[in-house]
Design a protein around this motif. Structure first.
Motif, mmCIF file in Angstrom:
data_model
loop_
_atom_site.group_PDB
_atom_site.id
_atom_site.type_symbol
_atom_site.label_atom_id
_atom_site.label_comp_id
_atom_site.label_asym_id
_atom_site.label_seq_id
_atom_site.Cartn_x
_atom_site.Cartn_y
_atom_site.Cartn_z
ATOM 1 N N ILE A 91 0.842 -1.203 0.000
ATOM 2 C CA ILE A 91 0.000 0.000 0.000
ATOM 3 C C ILE A 91 0.876 1.251 0.000
ATOM 4 C CG2 ILE A 91 -1.661 1.328 1.377
ATOM 5 C CD1 ILE A 91 -2.915 -1.025 -0.181
ATOM 6 N N LEU A 92 1.991 1.196 0.716
ATOM 7 C CA LEU A 92 2.884 2.367 0.743
ATOM 8 C C LEU A 92 3.332 2.720 -0.676
ATOM 9 C CD1 LEU A 92 4.435 4.385 2.563
ATOM 10 C CD2 LEU A 92 6.291 2.733 2.670
ATOM 11 N N VAL A 104 6.437 6.368 9.104
ATOM 12 C CA VAL A 104 5.882 5.197 8.418
ATOM 13 C C VAL A 104 6.315 3.955 9.193
ATOM 14 C CG1 VAL A 104 6.032 3.759 6.344
ATOM 15 C CG2 VAL A 104 5.830 6.243 6.120
ATOM 16 N N VAL A 105 5.336 3.174 9.635
ATOM 17 C CA VAL A 105 5.637 1.919 10.331
ATOM 18 C C VAL A 105 5.180 0.792 9.414
ATOM 19 C CG1 VAL A 105 5.213 0.551 12.414
ATOM 20 C CG2 VAL A 105 5.307 3.053 12.566
ATOM 21 N N VAL A 106 6.141 0.071 8.891
ATOM 22 C CA VAL A 106 5.789 -0.924 7.876
ATOM 23 C C VAL A 106 5.525 -2.283 8.531
ATOM 24 C CG1 VAL A 106 8.120 -1.755 7.241
ATOM 25 C CG2 VAL A 106 6.339 -1.656 5.520
ATOM 26 N N LEU A 133 12.674 2.138 1.556
ATOM 27 C CA LEU A 133 11.404 2.868 1.676
ATOM 28 C C LEU A 133 11.471 3.980 2.730
ATOM 29 C CD1 LEU A 133 8.982 -0.174 1.440
ATOM 30 C CD2 LEU A 133 9.030 1.769 -0.137
ATOM 31 N N ASN A 134 12.629 4.090 3.382
ATOM 32 C CA ASN A 134 12.830 5.151 4.381
ATOM 33 C C ASN A 134 11.809 5.069 5.518
ATOM 34 O OD1 ASN A 134 14.239 7.343 5.379
ATOM 35 N ND2 ASN A 134 12.892 8.832 4.395
ATOM 36 N N GLY A 167 19.528 0.862 11.936
ATOM 37 C CA GLY A 167 18.997 2.007 12.700
ATOM 38 C C GLY A 167 17.495 2.144 12.583
ATOM 39 N N ILE A 168 16.805 1.021 12.362
ATOM 40 C CA ILE A 168 15.343 1.066 12.227
ATOM 41 C C ILE A 168 14.703 0.391 13.450
ATOM 42 C CG2 ILE A 168 13.358 0.437 10.786
ATOM 43 C CD1 ILE A 168 15.232 0.288 8.394
#
Ligand code: R5P
Length: 294
Positions: A91-92, A104-106, A133-134, A167-168
């Protein structure tokens, strides 16, 4: 090469101004690296330090849920009012404008549909794609007490390790199976395990009794899950109680996008979460905004 003619001697070192040494504003996050803190600060908004996440990831196991049939039509107009969006990469990429500037939390786990055993999930994204996707965080379901408990814990710890490399942050979501008792004892166990195993924040359900013991015993921020659709005033009361009892915000889906007036509802929720507006006043605001739209 930089021009070296007429280089100005630096002279103002502000010797009387102390270097700021503020701790990072989020619970349990002071020791995290800059990139991780920066990503968390895109989700949790100062000065309240809380978040209104809009959860629209339901399609990853239940297809086009009511309210999410057309995300371009029903959800994109809500984007200015959320602090972060929780969704799948599909969807993103297909539907969310790249100019979207909040967190954004995937959704990072998946596998079974509603037709099967839901705890049988695996990781469903490569961390390199999440970085591409940053995204600000990756979310994984954790089924404590579920049939595939160990597998879901393995998903969590694998994702935490990958997230630390890039770093996510990882969001661990307490997934409650059909037969699971939803009480403070269970959620204390689930939230604490998720935090101890490395997640940087946790999403869990609100419970009427002793919710504050769940937030108090979890060393990282807890975000309240929305759950099934309630009348708007009840949903606002639940959000108010959750933040009063230590939640660092909410991650709501159906209680926003299945409302009669989703744009009004998300604004009312935001007032409760960030300004501690009383639920009755937030409900009045909801009605006013709803009627203005008509
Ligand atoms: C499930 O476990 C997911 O995270 C959901 O798809 C979603 O986040 C649930 O949102 P809500 O219960 O508020 O509709």
């Amino acid at each position: 090469m930089a021009d070296t003619d007429n280089v100005k001697e630096s002279k103002d070192f502000c010797l009387d101004v102390p270097v700021p040494r503020e701790a990072f504003f989020l619970k349990g996050s002071t020791a995290l690296d800059w990139g991780m803190q920066n990503r968390l600060a895109r989700i949790f908004r100062p000065p309240s330090g809380r978040t209104v996440m809009l959860a629209i990831d339901h399609g990853y196991f239940q297809g086009p849920t009511s309210g999410l049939e057309r995300i371009d039509v029903n959800i994109v107009p809500l984007l200015p009012y959320c602090d972060a969006l929780m969704l799948t990469r599909g969807i993103l990429r297909t539907t969310i404008p790249p100019s979207f500037g909040q967190g954004v939390v995937v959704r990072a786990s998946g596998g079974p549909s509603v037709l099967k055993e839901l705890s049988n999930e695996r990781l469903a994204i490569d961390v390199e794609d999440a970085a591409r996707l940053n995204v600000s965080a990756m979310a994984v379901q954790v089924f404590i007490g579920g049939e595939h408990e160990t597998q879901s814990i393995d998903n969590l710890t694998t994702l935490v390790d990958l997230g630390l490399r890039f770093g996510i942050p990882t969001l661990g979501v307490t997934a409650v199976g059909k037969d699971m008792v939803r009480d403070a004892r269970y959620f204390r166990l689930a939230c604490r395990m998720i935090a101890e195993l490395g997640a940087q924040f946790v999403k869990t359900y609100y419970i009427e009794k002793d919710f504050e013991t769940v937030t108090a015993s979890c060393p990282v921020p807890v975000v309240m899950a929305g759950g099934k659709k309630l009348p708007e005033l009840d949903a606002l009361k639940m959000a108010y109680r959750a933040v009063s009892e230590g939640a660092s915000g909410v991650d709501m889906g159906r209680n926003i996008f299945q409302s009669d007036a989703p744009t009004a509802m998300i604004q009312a929720v935001s007032k409760v979460v960030h300004e501690m507006m009383k639920p009755e006043d937030a409900y009045d605001l909801f009605q006013t905004l709803k009627n203005e739209k008509k």
